[in-house]
Structures are given as structure tokens and as C-alpha cells.
Design a protein around this motif. Sequence first.
Motif, PDB file in Angstrom:
ATOM      1  N   ILE A 266       0.741  -1.268   0.114  1.00  0.00           N
ATOM      2  CA  ILE A 266       0.038  -0.034  -0.084  1.00  0.00           C
ATOM      3  C   ILE A 266       1.112   1.349   0.055  1.00  0.00           C
ATOM      4  CG2 ILE A 266      -1.835   1.356   1.210  1.00  0.00           C
ATOM      5  CD1 ILE A 266      -2.688  -1.506   2.217  1.00  0.00           C
ATOM      6  N   ARG A 270       1.078   4.333  -2.510  1.00  0.00           N
ATOM      7  CA  ARG A 270       0.809   5.791  -2.065  1.00  0.00           C
ATOM      8  C   ARG A 270       2.201   6.629  -2.614  1.00  0.00           C
ATOM      9  NH1 ARG A 270       0.109   5.046   3.719  1.00  0.00           N
ATOM     10  NH2 ARG A 270      -2.076   4.576   3.142  1.00  0.00           N
ATOM     11  N   ARG A 297      -7.530  -4.004  -1.192  1.00  0.00           N
ATOM     12  CA  ARG A 297      -6.561  -3.102  -0.830  1.00  0.00           C
ATOM     13  C   ARG A 297      -6.170  -2.109  -1.853  1.00  0.00           C
ATOM     14  NH1 ARG A 297      -7.678  -3.011   3.901  1.00  0.00           N
ATOM     15  NH2 ARG A 297      -6.052  -1.229   4.078  1.00  0.00           N
ATOM     16  N   CYS A 301      -7.060   1.869  -1.787  1.00  0.00           N
ATOM     17  CA  CYS A 301      -5.894   3.015  -2.059  1.00  0.00           C
ATOM     18  C   CYS A 301      -6.174   3.777  -3.145  1.00  0.00           C
ATOM     19  CB  CYS A 301      -4.755   2.229  -2.307  1.00  0.00           C
ATOM     20  SG  CYS A 301      -3.095   3.173  -2.436  1.00  0.00           S
ATOM     21  N   ASP A 305      -5.926   7.279  -1.354  1.00  0.00           N
ATOM     22  CA  ASP A 305      -4.630   8.122  -1.546  1.00  0.00           C
ATOM     23  C   ASP A 305      -4.529   8.658  -3.008  1.00  0.00           C
ATOM     24  OD1 ASP A 305      -3.115   7.291   0.928  1.00  0.00           O
ATOM     25  OD2 ASP A 305      -3.347   5.030   0.195  1.00  0.00           O
ATOM     26  N   LYS A 348      -1.509  11.870  -6.566  1.00  0.00           N
ATOM     27  CA  LYS A 348      -2.069  11.583  -5.422  1.00  0.00           C
ATOM     28  C   LYS A 348      -2.881  12.735  -4.400  1.00  0.00           C
ATOM     29  CE  LYS A 348      -0.242   7.558  -5.553  1.00  0.00           C
ATOM     30  NZ  LYS A 348       0.547   7.467  -6.876  1.00  0.00           N
ATOM     31  N   ASN A 350      -5.255  12.774  -0.611  1.00  0.00           N
ATOM     32  CA  ASN A 350      -6.071  12.212   0.226  1.00  0.00           C
ATOM     33  C   ASN A 350      -7.286  13.169   0.703  1.00  0.00           C
ATOM     34  OD1 ASN A 350      -4.483  14.268   1.536  1.00  0.00           O
ATOM     35  ND2 ASN A 350      -3.930  12.917   3.145  1.00  0.00           N
TER      36      ASN A 350
END
Length: 442
Positions: A266, A270, A297, A301, A305, A348, A350
Amino acid sequence: MDLFEFQAENNLKKESPLASRIRPRTLEEFVGQEHIAGKNTLLYRAIKADKLSSIIFYGPPGTGKTTLARVIANTTKSEFMQINATTAGKKDITDTIDRAKTLLGGYNRRSILFIDEIHRFNKVQQDTLLPYVEDGTIILIGATTENPYFEVNKALVSRSIIFELKHLTKDNIKTILKRALEDNERGLGSYNAAIDDDALDFLSDASNGDARIALNAVELAVLTTERNSEGVIHIDMETAQQCIQKRAVNYERDGDNHYDTISAFIKSMRGSDPDAAVYYLAKMLYAGEDPRFIARRILICASEDVGNANPMAVVVAAAAAQAVDYLGLPECRINLTQAAAYVACSPKSNSAVMAIDKAMADVSKIQTSGVPDHLKDTHYSGAGELGHGIGYKYAHDFKNHYVKQQYLPDELVDKVYYELSDNGQEAKLKKWLDFIKENADE
């Protein structure tokens, strides 16, 4: 011990596997784990001085946990007793403790109890040990492949020193294999075997830091290879590969390596490292991990992310998850690789996870007066009389399909949850929101 028992024990030693026969007897013979067993370390000094307190050895298989216990047994003047948690019951524990009490009370002699696979003991069995570790009746040495902070009674852990053993290095394994091939007394020296450098390199690397696997392989090679015209058992690369059919991957689906590997997988996605992500994916698939677990998973992600920095990431991840069910292995490995690499390569953000976490926190802590009246549903009878929907502005009636009005409850006006990043598509979304707000109708 009578004559027959003595002979049986000698025969067992001769017939035991190489990994057992060649086990080091002293600290000087011990290879690897210099960070805990090297000269002048705490453990080294304690063993040499025969002043041990309770300890727990924690680490992967084949790294020397049991070997260190046997070194202690050969060094200490205390009574050394051993039980294996996979076969021992509560009676075995109580019998051992009774013997330790007798030795301590009658002869003023300490007892060291080595418990292999201590994590296999249930809570009751571990609790049985606790008072006798605490009062010094026994000095406990536990060995476990599982994290003791999770799998061993917290009270036992708090009364023990934890020593974590690491995978042996390639050079460590080479040293052990060379010693085994040269040792005439306990090893394979009498067989007159020789190993090519590339074969030695291969076995040292393919054992993945597990000395037992490497020793089993070299023993199999020696015992199954015919002598050449010069009377030498020659171990070449082909023989080495045959004797260690599959690279040993240290990965247990319910153990620490499972969590460490998925964590690295992960974090690699990320961290925008597709090569590392693909490597850890391969390691999990090779070790037999459930591909549906991996797909979940990746899907998490993709939103956590990547988010709206690249909204296609969650689409690709979801498609890969569907492919896992539709295709299965081995074909779905390609879909998983595509998804993992795509997520790793994506810009990316978040923002989504930060937004929902902040909003959830406010929902749990801040009491509001509820939905503003102008946003309430107007489709049921009596809604108009209650003032529901009055003053609501229909966004599509305005320029850029946007109009300024209150959407959050009164207590949260001007609260910002979703903070768009400057990455990927989010940068465009951010620019668009700024534009429509600046040019909105009043």
C-alpha cells in the motif's frame, strides 16, 4: 539412562537432519544476529556471565531462535528444561514447575524453561507460567515467529526482554553452508562434496534468510548426487535448483509478514513507486495470498490516496476486483498488476479521506439544528405549511449552474471539509470551483 536408551539417542543424533546436527554449541560458533548476539551486546554478556533474566526470541523461521536457546543450555549452570507449545499441555507445565521448585528449594539451583512456539499456548497456559516467572522459580526463554506484543500474555512480555531476530544475510547463509560441507564430525565433510560458487550463491539467496531451508537443500544435494570420476560429489547450479524447487518466501497469511507485506504494498502505491508495488504484489501472489484481499486493498488505496486527483483510478481498481472474481488466478494477476501500477503512477490526493474524517468528527461532537428549511423535502403533504423548501434556489437556473446559498447547518456555516489539492484532476476541479464562485450571481 540404560545402554539401549544411550544407543538410541546416539543413533538419533546421527540420523537427525543436517540443520539439527550442525546447530552451533557456543556463541563463538553462532552465525548472524550480530545486533543482539554479537560480542559485548547485552545478550552476549548475559549468556557469558550466566546471568539471564526471562527473554523472548522473536523472528522468522530458521534465523537462530532455538539455536540461541541451545547455546544457553550448553553454557548455563542452571537446569535447562524444554517444552514445545504445540504438543505440551497444562500438566506438562505444572510438572516442569514442580521440578523447578524442587531444584530451587532442595538444591538452590535455578531452572531455565525454554518454550518453543510460545505463541501457541492459550491464555490459561500462559497465565499458569506467570507467577513462577514473577517469583523467579523459573527463568523463561520463549521463542516465537509471531509478534509477542500481540500473541503473548502482556504480563509475561512486561517481565521479559524481547530480542528480535532478523533474516540471516546471504553471507551468513554462505558461512553456514560452507561450515556444514567441511565439518567432518557433525556435518557433511566425510562425503567429500564440493559446491560451485554460483550454486552456493543461489542457495544462499533462494533460502530467503532461512538457514534451515539452505541446509536441507545442500544435504539433499549431497545425499542424492553421484560421485564423479574423481570421487567428488559435485554440486552445480542445476543440482542446487533441483534441491530447492521453489524460492522460500517468508509470508504467513495470519502472521506479521502478512501485515508487513501488505503495508509495504500500500505504501509503495501511495508513494508512487510502481516497481515496489509490483514486487510486493508478486510476493503475495507467490505465497498464496487471496487475490480478492489484494484487490480490496488496491480499491481502498485508489480512493484513499488517489481520490479525485485521478478519478479513473477507482474505476480501474474496481474493474480489477471484478476480474479477480470473473477470471481467477493465474490470469487475474495481470489485472491486479495493471491496477496496482495505475494507482501507483496516478497523481495523489487524500482530500476525500480527510474530508470524511473531519465531517465524521463534527457529526459526533457538534449538535446542530438540522437541515436548513430551504433544503428540506417538499414532496410530502404539509411540507409547504411547515416552510420546507421556501427560498431554495435551483442551481440550474443560474449562470454556470451555480448560485450562492447556505447548504450546511447553521452551526457549521463556512466550515470547509473537502480541501482540493493542486494535483491532477483536483487542480482542475479546484480552478472550476473558484471560477464559478467568483462569477456567481448574487
